[in-house]
Design a protein around this motif. Sequence first.
Motif, short mmCIF file in Angstrom:
data_model
loop_
_atom_site.label_atom_id
_atom_site.label_comp_id
_atom_site.label_asym_id
_atom_site.label_seq_id
_atom_site.Cartn_x
_atom_site.Cartn_y
_atom_site.Cartn_z
N PHE A 33 -5.33 18.91 -53.09
CA PHE A 33 -6.15 17.88 -52.45
C PHE A 33 -6.66 18.34 -51.08
N LEU A 34 -5.86 19.12 -50.38
CA LEU A 34 -6.17 19.42 -48.98
C LEU A 34 -7.38 20.32 -48.80
N TYR A 71 -5.68 19.34 -41.66
CA TYR A 71 -5.62 19.50 -43.11
C TYR A 71 -5.42 20.98 -43.49
N TYR A 72 -6.16 21.85 -42.80
CA TYR A 72 -6.03 23.29 -43.09
C TYR A 72 -4.63 23.80 -42.75
N LEU A 73 -4.12 23.38 -41.58
CA LEU A 73 -2.78 23.83 -41.17
C LEU A 73 -1.70 23.29 -42.10
N VAL A 74 -1.84 22.04 -42.51
CA VAL A 74 -0.87 21.46 -43.43
C VAL A 74 -0.91 22.20 -44.77
N VAL A 96 -1.47 13.19 -43.98
CA VAL A 96 -2.80 13.35 -44.59
C VAL A 96 -3.44 11.99 -44.84
N ASN A 97 -2.67 11.07 -45.40
CA ASN A 97 -3.21 9.72 -45.70
C ASN A 97 -3.59 8.98 -44.43
N PHE A 127 -4.63 7.52 -52.20
CA PHE A 127 -3.24 7.44 -51.72
C PHE A 127 -2.25 7.34 -52.87
N SER A 128 -2.68 6.78 -53.98
CA SER A 128 -1.76 6.63 -55.12
C SER A 128 -1.34 7.98 -55.70
N THR A 129 -2.16 9.00 -55.45
CA THR A 129 -1.80 10.34 -55.97
C THR A 129 -1.26 11.25 -54.88
N THR A 130 -1.74 11.10 -53.64
CA THR A 130 -1.30 12.00 -52.57
C THR A 130 -0.03 11.51 -51.89
N GLY A 131 0.33 10.25 -52.12
CA GLY A 131 1.61 9.78 -51.58
C GLY A 131 2.74 10.41 -52.39
#
Length: 634
Positions: A33-34, A71-74, A96-97, A127-131
């Motif tokens: 995702f990121l 986002y890139y660092l994460v 991220v969220n 959020f339902s997928t990235t959480g």
Amino acid sequence: MKLPSQFAFYKSWLDPVRQQALAEAYRPIVRGFLLPACAYYVFITWSHWRDETGLTLAILGSMSAITAVIYYLVRQHVTVGDRLTLNKLELCGLLVNMLMYINVVTYLLIHFEQSKLVYFSLMAVVFSTTGVTMRTTLFSVAISLATLYWFASGLPAELLTQYVSIGVATAFASLGMATLLRKAIRRQIDARLLADELAAKAQRLADTDMLTGIPNRRAVFEKIDYFISQKRPFWIGIFDLDGFKAINDVYGHVIGDDLLCRVVKRSAKLNLPGCTFGRIGGDEFICIVSGSQAERDIEQFGAKVIQAVSCPYPVGPMELTVGVSAGFTHYPSMGQSSGQLYEQADFALYKAKAHRRGQCVLFETAENEEMQQAIAIERQLREADLDSELFLLFQPQYSPSRQRVTGFEALARWQNPTLGLVAPDQFIRAAERSGHIRKVTAILFEKALENLADWPEDIGLSFNLSAHDISDHTFVLRLLGRIMQSGIAARRIEFEITETAVMTDLASSRALLEKLRASGCKIALDDFGSGYSSFEYLDQLPLDKVKIDRSFVRKVAHSTTSREIVAAVIGLCRKLDLRCVLEGVEAENEMIILADLQPDLIQGYLYGRPMSAKAAMNMIRAQSERRAAAAQTA
């Protein structure tokens, strides 16, 4: 009692293995995702620079740029981390969220546009997928929809109602997607963990001896290879049980297996530091002793194990006893590879069993050449065509009183294309050590029967049995079965044994020899006088013949003591109704002295060297012709 599903879930949630598996399952989702999200916020930053000015540009542009960088660092952190824990991954997902949420809220606070309220519904789906966990998902979706209602609360009632409907639909869709995704992931994790558990169990089974529960050959050699790769010094020892096969044959495999398990338990009770025991097959065990202990310490270590294992084992109303011999070698001072170390320890073990039975023998580097020669012989024993390469020579046994040859001793020979003519003592020892002796014996015995079938009924044959042959009752009884199949009278066959062949388990050997004698075969004790306890065997074994060792016979010409000993043994054999053979008679002057002792049979170069089957047949025919001529003259 079975836990309710929700409690079982929380219990599994606390499982560190499951948590790590969840982290590894969600890592690619967050990482995937990121990258597009980072690219998206780079584009948004460019849009702000194009469309905004002043303070608005500073706020919105810096916020989107910072989001892209974070986002890139994460993503880099999620990608590079070898063991990213679930808690850290959960925090990354939440960060991220929230950055996405803050960007949307900030923009709407500055530029409120009713149509862009739908972003909150889209965010809820994202959020339902990235959480990563359900709690971060619920928090992220809830705050997104709550903010949607807050912004929509200032709109007309009709629009508010629409946005409430959109929010409710989004909530159900988001929670449904989150539930289905996590259920699928949990199933995948359960399947993987089950596969890992089964693989680990299979690995344990593959590395464990099924009977005794200790490491098997594979596991021990893996540890040896690991120590070698780490350059860690260690001793390797092989222990072999003396007399175990006889117990297995007499009392059965159930008792034999139980005895092996007791041997392992008794060894484990010694609590020897730095020592690993394993079973490499049958009644042979191996141990690894880490460190560079002195040779004297290893000899004491081996003696301690041998003493403990050799004590009697109570089995019902009886006690069973096995002896133990051991051979040791050291890495790196004696050998450099696992194969070489095993060969050295095995060679030392053979030395112990041949010359110092019941003791611990250390390999000596000076024996390397001898060991390599033995290994070459063993290799050829495995690869050669023994049926065509093994053959027999026959040495006559002459009766002075009857002035004729009454029988022959069959002598094993081996002509190998690679090694040439191999000395009998070398290939017999190698065959015993490598487990090929029964194959060798069976081939030679078959050839002996073929030749004996062509001889007259009054000519007998002596055939040698090794200690390994005697220890295998089933094998010896198969030889007896071959005699019966051949149609040759059993009384014409004589089995020769040495005292070393029966000394390990005298009772078991006696029982086997009694069976052979009951079938009609004769039993001869070879090399009589070469051991320290030979006279005991005259009383304990069912014998028909005694062969006096050549070391006494060769001294009779110049040693009064040797002459008296030979005379005494001949007289003793007469009293015990045993036939007596004098071995190694080579000269006329020896025979002149021996003639006064009235020997029963003579075997030596004076009356015949070992000869081929054809030469033996010619000797028999010539003898028959002389007897026939003498009968006609009379």
